[in-house]
Design a protein around this motif. Structure first.
Motif: not given
Length: 785
Positions: A641-655
């Motif tokens: 189990p993992l949790a990712l955080r994005n504090d930017l106001p737009v989505p981002i494509r990540v790996r």
């Protein structure tokens, strides 16, 4: 007694002899600061056949020294008409041999005390059969000089200061002694057989005002200061420029559209972005280098911004508009940055911004090289963006006898130059409240601007503006008027400039040449073979350091990488490109030539540092959440189990990148679109041993740029691997065989050995044991029986 007499005599001699004053008798002003001379009024500022026959020069002489000055006298001197572009500058400083006295000295004061000032007025006919007069018999641009002499206390008579100016004469009025009695023959009109095709680029630009390091979508907008509120308000600098252009091209003033045909608004897209943002309300940061976290206070220019932008939109509907380079960025420095995307924003992308905000189609195909000279790196940058006409300063030195060469030049297959006269450009830059010497101007042609009064500097600009039209021998018969883009004129000065343009056109000395015609004709007239731009001597104060350009290159590259990974937020409509655009534009603002030359590197470094911190924060805003504890896997295939955080106001494509020890197999989840906020994940893994181990997890963009900080997870596995598997399998087989055997015997009615109760071994009785042992001894006798 004799000693006392001699001592008294020496003291009397010392008191009676004035102390020698070094430089007091010098012939050049400025060798000792005793008097300053300021020109306050020139009437008329342009002499025409109908302006009157007398020229009046009024001013003030002030004692700025440390002692009184006696016998203060002034006189007016004149020089022959200017015959070349260099003369527009050389006649305003240096040699005085060309000047001759118009009239004798006039006494202003027998003694001028420290701090005192005295006015003067010198008035003489333009020409006349009776002396004194200016002796001007033909149209042209004539240098004038006001000379002030005096005798400082403890000094000798000397020329203590002078003031020089240019007087444009479009037509010579009649001799006052004759008047109009001879009719038309009493005046000398200009030669209008070869009018100059004139193009005027009227600037609407400003220094960068948006606070650095603020990404898009941030509200309210932050400004470095509130100077624009004053500039946009009635009477402010930008209001003055816009009002003057609007009035001069209005139907009531410019009925035939001649001035409007020559005029084109040169608009900085950075200014439009800033003013447009101000219309929605804004704040002013208290710390220009503080970024998002700095305290702010409300701005006061929202209403002024709304009114000014509305008037500009209306004017743009009926007048030519072209875009400047974004934020007037130094293209030579931008070439050293080496980012093609940033170069596109600065040049070809600037017009799109102007069109979007003003709702027009601006004139394309021209690049305004404002303060800097045209260099080979600039030509290379422009050539990579496609065909364009570079409007840049021609080369000119103090030794050039004629006018600057304004012939179109081809600098590369796609870049041609439409030169403007640097003498004219420098004169325009010297006007107003913030006079400057452009960096494209040769060092020998620079004059001490602060020494001249504002009125004198305006006169010099009017003379330079009208000189080519009054010099029929100057070639070619074209003229581009390009003032400094951050021109600081008051309403009277702005009106004088456009009135001079109108006067030249009405007098037949000039004809309007629209900017589209300049672009078309320059391409046609330029020679087919490229002639590389000469390498000018660059002003070291204005040169942007290589450290700044390399820093901009690094930050911009990271920013483009982040932008390519960002997508659009469907809820707000904010796109990744729109979110990071202000930060890229900050890099162009860091290269702005609107900042004074001696402060450019410091301002650029400060903006670069602020943006660098913001970009680092953006990369750190997308990360893996650190659980702060350890995980226990129940089986060998339990997901992680993992949790990712994005504090930017737009989505981002990540790996997601997971580094595990040997014996642990991790399934790659592939590219993930991480929305704003938190995203829980369950990553499939397979563990083939039982022990505690560490897993390193980190994020990157789809292109491999690292995001956030790596996280190390502590994991405990209960899996026993293949040994446990075989032990369990063997036990199960044995259990199945035993169960089957019992069932087999049961079905056949046979007892199973496992069901039989084995005989319990009999333990001998203790008495029997004792008797048995007794039998082994001697048998008992009969008596005992």
């Amino acid at each position: 007694m004799l000693v006392r007499v001699l001592t008294a005599a020496v003291l009397l001699l010392l008191l009676a002899t004035p102390a020698a004053l070094p430089g007091a008798a010098a012939a050049e002003p400025g060798s000792a600061a005793f008097l300053t001379l300021q020109i306050d009024r020139v009437t008329p500022d342009i002499v025409t056949t109908t302006s009157g026959s007398v020229v009046t020069v009024a001013g003030t002489v002030r004692n700025v020294g440390d002692r009184p000055v006696r016998d203060v006298v002034v006189r007016l001197e004149s020089a022959p008409a200017v015959t070349g572009s260099a003369g527009l500058r050389t006649n305003l400083s240096g040699n005085l041999d060309q000047y001759t006295a118009v009239a004798p000295f006039i006494t202003l004061s027998t003694e001028l005390q420290r701090g005192q000032e005295v006015p003067f007025t010198l008035a003489y006919p333009v020409r006349g059969t009776e002396e004194p007069s200016l002796r001007i018999d033909a149209p042209g641009v004539y240098p004038l000089l006001v000379n002030v002499n005096g005798t400082p206390d403890y000094g000798a008579p000397a020329r203590l200061d002078d003031a020089r100016l240019l007087l444009p004469v479009l037509g010579v009025p009649p001799d006052p002694a004759i008047g109009d009695s001879e009719g038309v023959s009493a005046v000398v009109p200009p030669d209008t057989s070869r009018p100059v095709a004139m193009t005027v680029l009227w600037p609407l630009a400003d220094r960068p005002r948006l606070a650095a390091g603020i990404p898009g979508g941030t509200t309210p907008v932050r400004l470095l200061d509130d100077d624009l509120a004053t500039s946009l308000a009635p009477g402010g600098r930008l209001d003055t420029l816009l009002s003057a252009a609007d009035f001069a091209t209005s139907a009531q003033v410019d009925g035939d559209g001649a001035v409007g045909g020559a005029l084109c608004l040169a608009v900085d897209p950075d200014l439009l972005i800033t003013v447009n943002a101000m219309t929605g309300g804004y704040v002013v940061t208290d710390d220009p280098a503080g970024g998002l976290g700095a305290p702010t206070h409300p701005g006061t220019g929202q209403e002024a911004a709304v009114n000014w932008l509305g008037r500009l939109r209306a004017l743009a509907q009926r007048l030519c508009v072209t875009a400047t380079v974004y934020s007037q960025a130094d293209l030579d420095a931008l070439k050293r940055v080496g980012d093609t995307g940033l170069s596109a924003v600065a040049t070809t992308g600037a017009a799109d911004i102007v069109d979007q905000i003003l709702g027009i189609r601006s004139v394309r195909g021209a690049t305004l090289i404002g303060d800097a000279p045209l260099t080979a790196p600039t030509v290379s940058l422009l050539g990579a963006r496609g065909p364009t006409v570079a409007i840049a300063a021609a080369t000119l030195s103090a030794q050039d006898p004629g006018g600057a060469d304004l012939t179109p030049q081809r600098n590369s297959p796609d870049v041609v130059t439409a030169p403007f006269d640097p003498g004219l450009g420098a004169a325009l830059a010297g006007t107003g409240g913030a006079p400057i010497a452009p960096t494209y101007l040769d060092e020998d042609l620079r004059i001490p601007l602060q020494h001249d009064s504002r009125v004198a500097r305006l006169q010099n600009a009017l003379g330079a503006l009208l000189w080519r039209g009054l010099a029929p021998e100057a070639e070619p018969r074209t003229q581009i008027v390009l003032p400094p883009l951050t021109w600081d004129l008051n309403p009277g000065e702005a009106q004088s400039m456009l009135t001079s343009v109108a006067s030249a056109i009405r007098a037949g000395l000039a004809v309007p040449r629209p900017l589209p015609a300049v672009i078309l004709e320059t391409h046609r007239a330029a020679p087919p073979e490229p002639n590389p731009a000469p390498e000018p001597t660059l002003d070291p104060d204005a040169f942007i350091d290589n450290g700044v350009t390399s820093g901009i290159s690094a930050v911009t590259g990271r920013l483009w990488g982040l932008t390519s990974a960002l997508t659009a937020d469907q809820r707000t409509g904010l796109t990744g490109t729109g979110y990071t655009a202000p930060l890229r534009e900050d890099m162009l603002r860091a290269l702005s030539q609107s900042v004074p030359a001696n402060a450019r590197n410091q301002a650029a470094q400060q903006r670069l540092s602020t943006v660098s911190r913001t970009v680092a924060d953006l990369f750190g805003a997308v990360t893996v959440v650190n659980p702060g504890g350890s995980y226990t896997l129940a089986t060998e295939r339990s997901p992680l189990p993992l949790a990712l955080r994005n504090d930017l106001p737009v989505p981002i494509r990540v790996r997601l990148h997971i580094t595990a020890p040997p014996g642990v197999a991790v399934t790659d989840p592939g590219e993930i679109e991480l929305p704003p906020g938190f995203l829980p994940l369950r990553v499939p893994i397979e563990v083939h041993f039982t022990q505690r181990f560490a897993i390193d997890v980190n994020l990157s963009t789809a292109d491999g740029l690292a995001l956030g900080d790596p996280v190390r997870l502590s994991v405990h596995s209960n899996a026993y691997g293949k040994v446990l598997f075989f032990i369990t399998l063997t036990g199960g087989v044995i259990l199945a065989l035993l169960v089957g055997r019992r069932l087999w015997h049961r079905f056949r009615g046979q007892p199973d050995r496992a069901d039989l109760i084995p005989p319990t071994p009999r333990h001998p009785d203790p008495l029997d044991t004792a008797l048995a042992h007794g039998d082994d001894r001697t048998p008992p006798t009969d008596e005992l029986r």
